[in-house]
Write an enzyme that holds these catalytic residues in place. Structure first.
Site, PDB file in Angstrom:
ATOM      1  CB  ALA A  66       9.449  13.752  54.944  1.00  0.00           C
ATOM      2  N   GLY A 109      14.077  14.800  57.757  1.00  0.00           N
ATOM      3  CA  GLY A 109      14.020  16.456  56.624  1.00  0.00           C
ATOM      4  C   GLY A 109      14.276  17.538  57.880  1.00  0.00           C
ATOM      5  CD  GLU A 112      17.370  14.712  54.289  1.00  0.00           C
ATOM      6  OE1 GLU A 112      16.402  14.817  54.597  1.00  0.00           O
ATOM      7  OE2 GLU A 112      18.113  13.917  53.645  1.00  0.00           O
ATOM      8  CD  GLU A 132      15.579  10.348  56.367  1.00  0.00           C
ATOM      9  OE1 GLU A 132      16.611  10.472  57.265  1.00  0.00           O
ATOM     10  OE2 GLU A 132      15.948  11.517  56.211  1.00  0.00           O
TER      11      GLU A 132
HETATM   12  N1  CO8 Z   1       5.649  12.503  59.784  1.00  0.00           N
HETATM   13  C1  CO8 Z   1       4.508  12.663  60.483  1.00  0.00           C
HETATM   14  N2  CO8 Z   1       3.488  12.084  61.753  1.00  0.00           N
HETATM   15  C2  CO8 Z   1       4.790  12.223  62.552  1.00  0.00           C
HETATM   16  C3  CO8 Z   1       6.226  12.202  62.016  1.00  0.00           C
HETATM   17  C4  CO8 Z   1       6.427  12.597  61.074  1.00  0.00           C
HETATM   18  N3  CO8 Z   1       7.997  12.371  60.372  1.00  0.00           N
HETATM   19  N4  CO8 Z   1       7.647  12.429  63.697  1.00  0.00           N
HETATM   20  C5  CO8 Z   1       6.134  12.068  64.799  1.00  0.00           C
HETATM   21  N5  CO8 Z   1       5.207  11.890  64.541  1.00  0.00           N
HETATM   22  C6  CO8 Z   1       3.330  11.949  64.910  1.00  0.00           C
HETATM   23  C7  CO8 Z   1       3.443  10.970  65.174  1.00  0.00           C
HETATM   24  O1  CO8 Z   1       3.006  10.279  64.121  1.00  0.00           O
HETATM   25  C8  CO8 Z   1       2.528  10.771  66.193  1.00  0.00           C
HETATM   26  O2  CO8 Z   1       1.318  11.135  66.298  1.00  0.00           O
HETATM   27  P1  CO8 Z   1       0.358  10.899  66.879  1.00  0.00           P
HETATM   28  O3  CO8 Z   1      -0.359  11.404  67.952  1.00  0.00           O
HETATM   29  O4  CO8 Z   1      -1.483  10.804  65.486  1.00  0.00           O
HETATM   30  O5  CO8 Z   1       0.175   9.599  66.566  1.00  0.00           O
HETATM   31  C9  CO8 Z   1       2.987  12.129  66.731  1.00  0.00           C
HETATM   32  O6  CO8 Z   1       3.504  13.045  65.955  1.00  0.00           O
HETATM   33  C10 CO8 Z   1       3.706  12.012  68.110  1.00  0.00           C
HETATM   34  O7  CO8 Z   1       4.533  11.002  68.047  1.00  0.00           O
HETATM   35  P2  CO8 Z   1       5.001   9.836  68.668  1.00  0.00           P
HETATM   36  O8  CO8 Z   1       4.289   9.650  69.194  1.00  0.00           O
HETATM   37  O9  CO8 Z   1       5.852   9.061  68.299  1.00  0.00           O
HETATM   38  O10 CO8 Z   1       6.039  10.932  69.955  1.00  0.00           O
HETATM   39  P3  CO8 Z   1       7.408   9.896  71.077  1.00  0.00           P
HETATM   40  O11 CO8 Z   1       7.663  11.570  71.353  1.00  0.00           O
HETATM   41  O12 CO8 Z   1       7.509   8.547  70.884  1.00  0.00           O
HETATM   42  O13 CO8 Z   1       8.413   9.961  69.213  1.00  0.00           O
HETATM   43  C11 CO8 Z   1      10.407  10.508  68.205  1.00  0.00           C
HETATM   44  C12 CO8 Z   1       9.025  10.546  68.528  1.00  0.00           C
HETATM   45  C13 CO8 Z   1      11.496   9.276  67.818  1.00  0.00           C
HETATM   46  C14 CO8 Z   1      10.740  11.694  67.482  1.00  0.00           C
HETATM   47  C15 CO8 Z   1       8.961   9.391  66.748  1.00  0.00           C
HETATM   48  O14 CO8 Z   1       7.685  10.569  66.213  1.00  0.00           O
HETATM   49  C16 CO8 Z   1       9.577   9.235  65.137  1.00  0.00           C
HETATM   50  O15 CO8 Z   1      10.570   8.234  65.266  1.00  0.00           O
HETATM   51  N6  CO8 Z   1       9.190   9.519  64.273  1.00  0.00           N
HETATM   52  C17 CO8 Z   1       9.751   9.532  63.412  1.00  0.00           C
HETATM   53  C18 CO8 Z   1      11.144   9.912  62.746  1.00  0.00           C
HETATM   54  C19 CO8 Z   1      11.686   9.815  61.434  1.00  0.00           C
HETATM   55  O16 CO8 Z   1      11.192   8.926  60.751  1.00  0.00           O
HETATM   56  N7  CO8 Z   1      11.354  10.807  60.167  1.00  0.00           N
HETATM   57  C20 CO8 Z   1      12.453  10.613  58.963  1.00  0.00           C
HETATM   58  C21 CO8 Z   1      11.041  10.855  58.312  1.00  0.00           C
HETATM   59  S1  CO8 Z   1      11.282   9.912  56.593  1.00  0.00           S
HETATM   60  C22 CO8 Z   1      11.824  12.108  55.916  1.00  0.00           C
HETATM   61  O17 CO8 Z   1      12.226  12.512  56.669  1.00  0.00           O
HETATM   62  C23 CO8 Z   1      12.859  11.682  54.946  1.00  0.00           C
HETATM   63  C24 CO8 Z   1      13.460  13.084  54.352  1.00  0.00           C
HETATM   64  C25 CO8 Z   1      12.897  13.295  52.720  1.00  0.00           C
HETATM   65  C26 CO8 Z   1      13.218  14.943  52.658  1.00  0.00           C
HETATM   66  C27 CO8 Z   1      13.011  14.455  50.922  1.00  0.00           C
HETATM   67  C28 CO8 Z   1      13.312  16.183  50.526  1.00  0.00           C
HETATM   68  C29 CO8 Z   1      13.578  15.535  49.337  1.00  0.00           C
END
Ligand code: CO8
Length: 259
Positions: A66, A109, A112, A132
């Protein structure tokens, strides 16, 4: 088909292909993106020329979850009143089979979303996880429910409680979360091939199979078996059953008419 900002939706023969396309955010599932996915899915569901659907992302990310930036300042009572992300489950109302073709990250997400699809194919570099808890929240769209059914309790607990035990493609296949692992550059083509095969079958039968298998998650065994048997019995009222069994006996290929 032109009208979307966060996805690409196109038809490949009888297959609907949706490509998540927010590369700068690793396909983070913003509200706008998810509404577009739902819109494209329901258009394909209503299109008689489409027999199955494939959802994919990029080679680096299926979806990194998400959109954290979008939701970080959310307030609980507003989430409740607006049923925050409730529209995500709309996907499960699509009658046609959906194949998730997962390359790269399928986190939170993203994992999911893949699990809401009917079949998951993984590219060799795919990564599945539920991070999460590291963000001070918990999975909200099936990470504590569908994942348990896919990989068992102990593994699901480990994944969701640590947030950092992820599954690579091979582990995900061994556990049954995904049904096939493919080289990244062949993944989408193979998913489309499987979707094409499904699209050649009798479409009412395809939808009955999907419905019956999904009922297995909701019903007791005896209720599920009864549900299946009643549907099976009803197939003898269709053209396509006559055609399919007739063609077998006559040693020819069947021509299904979806009726
Ligand atoms: N949301 C928003 N932006 C994101 C997300 C995200 N989930 N993931 C990555 N990005 C963005 C980063 O902020 C970055 O943006 P910017 O260049 O502006 O700084 C860009 O994408 C590239 O990301 P990274 O520089 O971090 O790339 P890396 O290759 O270094 O890392 C990762 C890749 C490991 C995937 C890392 O980006 C990461 O850990 N992302 C977050 C993963 C995460 O925690 N996901 C869970 C989110 S919470 C969720 O999904 C709850 C679901 C609930 C659903 C409910 C439905 C009812």
């Amino acid at each position: 088909e032109g009208e979307y900002k966060n996805i690409i939706s196109e038809k490949k023969g009888k297959v609907g292909l949706i490509t998540l396309n927010r590369p700068k955010a690793l396909n983070a599932l913003s509200s706008a993106l998810f509404h577009e996915v739902n819109d494209a899915l329901f258009k394909f569901d209503a299109d008689e020329g489409v027999g199955a659907i494939v959802i994919t992302g990029s080679e680096k990310a299926f979806a990194a979850g998400a959109d954290i930036k979008e939701m970080k300042d959310n307030v609980a009572i507003e989430c409740y009143k607006n049923n925050f992300l409730g529209h995500w489950t709309d996907i499960t109302k699509v009658k046609k089979p959906i194949i998730a073709a997962v390359n790269g990250f399928a986190l939170g997400g993203g994992c999911e979303l893949a699990m809401m699809c009917d079949i998951i194919y993984a590219g060799e570099k795919a990564v599945f996880g539920q991070p999460e808890i590291k963000l001070g929240t918990i999975p909200g769209a099936g990470g504590t429910q569908r994942l348990v059914k896919a990989v068992g309790k102990s593994k699901a607990m480990e994944i969701c409680l640590t947030g950092s035990v992820n599954l690579n493609a091979e582990e995900a296949a061994n556990l049954g979360l995904v049904s096939k692992v493919l080289p990244a550059d062949q993944l989408v083509d193979e998913a489309i091939k499987t979707a094409e095969k499904i699209a050649t079958m009798s479409q009412p039968m395809v939808q009955m199979v999907k419905e019956a298998i999904n009922q297995s998650f909701e019903l007791s065994l005896s209720s599920g078996l009864l549900y299946e048997r009643r549907m099976f019995q009803n197939t003898f009222g269709t053209h396509d059953q006559r055609e399919g069994m007739g063609a077998f006996v006559e040693k020819r290929k069947p021509t299904f008419q979806n009726k």
